[in-house]
Enzyme design. Structure first.
Site, PDB file in Angstrom:
ATOM      1  N   GLN A  34      -4.674  -0.762  -7.468  1.00  0.00           N
ATOM      2  CA  GLN A  34      -5.437  -0.026  -6.459  1.00  0.00           C
ATOM      3  C   GLN A  34      -6.213   1.105  -7.125  1.00  0.00           C
ATOM      4  O   GLN A  34      -5.747   1.716  -8.092  1.00  0.00           O
ATOM      5  CB  GLN A  34      -4.488   0.562  -5.407  1.00  0.00           C
ATOM      6  CG  GLN A  34      -5.187   1.324  -4.295  1.00  0.00           C
ATOM      7  CD  GLN A  34      -4.199   1.868  -3.258  1.00  0.00           C
ATOM      8  OE1 GLN A  34      -3.923   3.066  -3.242  1.00  0.00           O
ATOM      9  NE2 GLN A  34      -3.651   0.990  -2.418  1.00  0.00           N
TER      10      GLN A  34
ATOM     11  N   SER B 188      -7.224   5.244  -0.085  1.00  0.00           N
ATOM     12  CA  SER B 188      -7.387   4.043  -0.904  1.00  0.00           C
ATOM     13  C   SER B 188      -8.821   3.529  -0.803  1.00  0.00           C
ATOM     14  O   SER B 188      -9.402   3.501   0.281  1.00  0.00           O
ATOM     15  CB  SER B 188      -6.424   2.957  -0.435  1.00  0.00           C
ATOM     16  OG  SER B 188      -5.089   3.420  -0.421  1.00  0.00           O
TER      17      SER B 188
ATOM     18  N   ASP C 275       0.829  -1.219   0.000  1.00  0.00           N
ATOM     19  CA  ASP C 275       0.000   0.000   0.000  1.00  0.00           C
ATOM     20  C   ASP C 275       0.856   1.258   0.000  1.00  0.00           C
ATOM     21  O   ASP C 275       0.367   2.360  -0.219  1.00  0.00           O
ATOM     22  CB  ASP C 275      -0.928  -0.022   1.219  1.00  0.00           C
ATOM     23  CG  ASP C 275      -1.995   1.060   1.166  1.00  0.00           C
ATOM     24  OD1 ASP C 275      -2.499   1.342   0.067  1.00  0.00           O
ATOM     25  OD2 ASP C 275      -2.324   1.627   2.223  1.00  0.00           O
TER      26      ASP C 275
END
Length: 327
Positions: free
Chosen positions: A318, A267, A244
């Site tokens: 993502q 996110s 991430d």
């Protein structure tokens, strides 16, 4: 990862057990385990995480990558060691807080001969903050085999750690107001615990720190600062945790250079494909990220994590929310 023992009959739920890795409490390996991955088993398919890391220094929101890594740790505790994780598809539903524990609830969707599937829901205050589906595959021999080539970049030994690179840019005489403000915010917001554990080195510091115009792409070298031992599951969870990192900033960075400051960004979902399971996060890994599209207050980012010897270890994708400043 060692499997948790089931609670004995009559054992109160407050006497929880840990999913334990072999470690010493005074080293970085133990710190990683305790802070990121050690979960307390309170019942079948139920685990609690109490050691939570901030995503940014000045906010109490839990770092999304940690929830990804902990979900993988919890799900992995419910499958046999012969099954290895190969894909994770997740949604960030609500911001979590570092001030409260996270409950991980595991649903054993399927246990097959070749694949096992788990659904994980992360809960705080009775509300879901994150959900994911993880698939595990019984290891098989190669049927076909090919791979992209790793980008040719400077070695990590030729580069400065991110904080040192930022300070060097600030000391130069050619820093504009935007760059100086971004760098000062960057230095302020990096959590101390993260810097103690991981060494991050941007391949192109001038673009990474917005001293120069840049495209929505980024490459960083990263590794844990100390030996993490030989437990494959630990390296997998740490890798999932780190995927991430830098994805959202990859999409936003070029626009910040032009003066854009988002009113909100985080996110929305996160996908991880683990192509190889023999790797070490205490060795240098190259994380390459690129955003191919942004619009409608959403940005799409893809990533590739490479071992230093050129193997493509993990692919990621993502989508993130990026909202304009309120007028």
């Amino acid at each position: 990862m060692a499997r948790p023992k089931p609670p004995t009959e009559g054992t109160p739920l407050c006497n929880v057990e840990h999913i334990e890795f072999e470690s010493r409490a005074d080293d970085i390996k133990a710190g990683l385990i305790d802070t990121f991955l050690n979960l307390q088993r309170i019942d079948t398919n139920l685990y609690i995480a109490r050691h939570l890391l901030k995503g940014r220094h000045s906010y109490n929101a839990v770092y999304g990558g940690q929830v990804v890594g902990q979900s993988l740790a919890a799900a992995a505790a419910t499958v046999e060691d012969c099954f290895i994780p190969h894909s994770l598809h997740s949604y960030f539903i609500k911001t979590g807080s570092v001030d409260k524990p996270i409950l991980y609830m595991i649903d054993r969707i399927r246990d097959g001969r070749s694949f096992c599937t788990r659904v994980v829901k992360a809960v705080q205050d009775g509300e879901a903050i994150f959900s994911c589906q993880i698939s595990f595959h019984h290891k098989e021999p190669d049927a076909i085999k090919h791979s992209s080539k790793m980008p040719e970049v400077a070695s990590p030994e030729e580069l400065l750690p991110a904080r040192e690179a930022a300070l060097e840019v600030l000391r130069s005489n050619s820093v504009d107001e935007v760059t100086a403000g971004v760098i000062q915010h960057f230095l302020k917001e990096i959590p101390d615990a993260f810097e103690r554990v991981f060494d991050v080195r941007p391949v192109n510091p001038a673009k990474y720190l917005l001293k120069e115009d840049t495209e929505p792409m980024s490459m960083i070298w990263i590794r844990a600062r100390e030996n993490l031992g030989d437990d494959t599951r630990l390296h997998q969870c740490v890798a999932a945790y780190l995927t991430d990192l830098s994805m959202l900033t990859t999409a936003v960075r070029p626009h910040i250079r032009k003066g854009f400051i988002p009113s909100m960004s985080f996110s929305l979902d996160h996908c991880v494909w683990i192509h190889e399971n023999e790797f070490r996060m205490d060795d240098w890994m190259l994380y390459e990220t690129v955003s191919s599209k942004a619009g409608g207050s959403r940005a799409f980012i893809e990533g590739r994590l490479w071992s230093r010897d050129g193997r493509l270890i993990i692919s990621t994708a993502q989508e993130a929310l990026v909202r304009a400043p309120k007028v």
